[in-house]
Scaffold this motif. Sequence first.
Motif, PDB file in Angstrom:
ATOM      1  N   GLN A 145       0.833  -1.206   0.000  1.00 25.60           N
ATOM      2  CA  GLN A 145       0.000   0.000   0.000  1.00 25.60           C
ATOM      3  C   GLN A 145       0.872   1.261   0.000  1.00 25.60           C
ATOM      4  OE1 GLN A 145      -2.807   0.121   3.227  1.00 25.60           O
ATOM      5  NE2 GLN A 145      -3.759   2.002   2.499  1.00 25.60           N
ATOM      6  N   GLN A 146       1.918   1.276   0.807  1.00 22.47           N
ATOM      7  CA  GLN A 146       2.821   2.428   0.851  1.00 22.47           C
ATOM      8  C   GLN A 146       3.530   2.616  -0.491  1.00 22.47           C
ATOM      9  OE1 GLN A 146       5.067   0.912   4.160  1.00 22.47           O
ATOM     10  NE2 GLN A 146       4.270   2.481   5.549  1.00 22.47           N
ATOM     11  N   LEU A 147       3.948   1.504  -1.099  1.00 21.62           N
ATOM     12  CA  LEU A 147       4.621   1.574  -2.396  1.00 21.62           C
ATOM     13  C   LEU A 147       3.701   2.191  -3.443  1.00 21.62           C
ATOM     14  CD1 LEU A 147       7.061   0.954  -4.215  1.00 21.62           C
ATOM     15  CD2 LEU A 147       6.080  -1.335  -4.547  1.00 21.62           C
ATOM     16  N   MET A 148       2.439   1.759  -3.474  1.00 20.00           N
ATOM     17  CA  MET A 148       1.494   2.324  -4.442  1.00 20.00           C
ATOM     18  C   MET A 148       1.265   3.808  -4.188  1.00 20.00           C
ATOM     19  SD  MET A 148       0.917   0.156  -6.697  1.00 20.00           S
ATOM     20  CE  MET A 148      -0.342   1.042  -7.560  1.00 20.00           C
ATOM     21  N   LYS A 149       1.190   4.205  -2.930  1.00 17.94           N
ATOM     22  CA  LYS A 149       0.995   5.622  -2.606  1.00 17.94           C
ATOM     23  C   LYS A 149       2.197   6.436  -3.081  1.00 17.94           C
ATOM     24  CE  LYS A 149      -0.107   8.836   1.034  1.00 17.94           C
ATOM     25  NZ  LYS A 149      -0.385   9.089   2.428  1.00 17.94           N
ATOM     26  N   GLU A 150       3.403   5.939  -2.855  1.00 17.39           N
ATOM     27  CA  GLU A 150       4.616   6.618  -3.314  1.00 17.39           C
ATOM     28  C   GLU A 150       4.639   6.716  -4.847  1.00 17.39           C
ATOM     29  OE1 GLU A 150       7.534   7.890  -1.668  1.00 17.39           O
ATOM     30  OE2 GLU A 150       6.222   7.882   0.079  1.00 17.39           O
ATOM     31  N   LEU A 151       4.255   5.641  -5.522  1.00 18.97           N
ATOM     32  CA  LEU A 151       4.219   5.667  -6.993  1.00 18.97           C
ATOM     33  C   LEU A 151       3.195   6.675  -7.504  1.00 18.97           C
ATOM     34  CD1 LEU A 151       4.599   1.869  -7.754  1.00 18.97           C
ATOM     35  CD2 LEU A 151       6.087   3.694  -8.624  1.00 18.97           C
ATOM     36  N   GLU A 152       2.023   6.700  -6.904  1.00 16.51           N
ATOM     37  CA  GLU A 152       0.991   7.659  -7.315  1.00 16.51           C
ATOM     38  C   GLU A 152       1.480   9.086  -7.134  1.00 16.51           C
ATOM     39  OE1 GLU A 152      -2.365   6.458  -4.975  1.00 16.51           O
ATOM     40  OE2 GLU A 152      -2.692   4.659  -6.185  1.00 16.51           O
ATOM     41  N   GLU A 186       9.562   2.193  -9.221  1.00 18.89           N
ATOM     42  CA  GLU A 186       9.038   1.364 -10.299  1.00 18.89           C
ATOM     43  C   GLU A 186       9.750   0.014 -10.362  1.00 18.89           C
ATOM     44  OE1 GLU A 186       9.303   3.855 -13.771  1.00 18.89           O
ATOM     45  OE2 GLU A 186       7.380   4.822 -13.320  1.00 18.89           O
ATOM     46  N   GLY A 187      11.053   0.013 -10.113  1.00 23.25           N
ATOM     47  CA  GLY A 187      11.797  -1.244 -10.099  1.00 23.25           C
ATOM     48  C   GLY A 187      11.295  -2.181  -9.013  1.00 23.25           C
ATOM     49  N   GLU A 188      11.006  -1.629  -7.840  1.00 21.41           N
ATOM     50  CA  GLU A 188      10.488  -2.446  -6.746  1.00 21.41           C
ATOM     51  C   GLU A 188       9.100  -2.970  -7.085  1.00 21.41           C
ATOM     52  OE1 GLU A 188      10.135  -4.548  -3.224  1.00 21.41           O
ATOM     53  OE2 GLU A 188      11.880  -3.818  -4.328  1.00 21.41           O
ATOM     54  N   TYR A 189       8.261  -2.130  -7.694  1.00 17.74           N
ATOM     55  CA  TYR A 189       6.925  -2.589  -8.100  1.00 17.74           C
ATOM     56  C   TYR A 189       7.034  -3.753  -9.089  1.00 17.74           C
ATOM     57  CZ  TYR A 189       2.304  -2.843 -10.086  1.00 17.74           C
ATOM     58  OH  TYR A 189       1.093  -3.318 -10.515  1.00 17.74           O
TER      59      TYR A 189
END
Length: 101
Positions: free
Chosen positions: A36-43, A72-75
């Motif tokens: 969830q945190q990763l998606m928030k950072e990407l957004e 993006e690499g982590e995603y």
Amino acid sequence: MPLGYRLPGGYPDGTEGHDEWGTTMNGVDPVRLDDQQLMKELETIHRTRHDTLLYGSNDALRAHNMRMAQLEGEYLRRNPRRPVAAGRTRQGARCRKLAES
């Protein structure tokens, strides 16, 4: 990077006077973020991209590029089999073009 190196897109290296460039990181290591945190950072980073490109300093743009690549690499690492929309492939684009003709 050699002095005077230009990043993709023609961004100047800008490391003159920055002996420790690349030794610090902006934000939390993406590996440590939950999904969830990763998606928030990407957004957030995608939302701020345009303004950074148009109005940010070379250093700001470079930091933005590096952070975006990390996130993006982590995603992609976490989602190697992510769904890909047919229209976002070369074949899908060709089919769309033929249908428009």
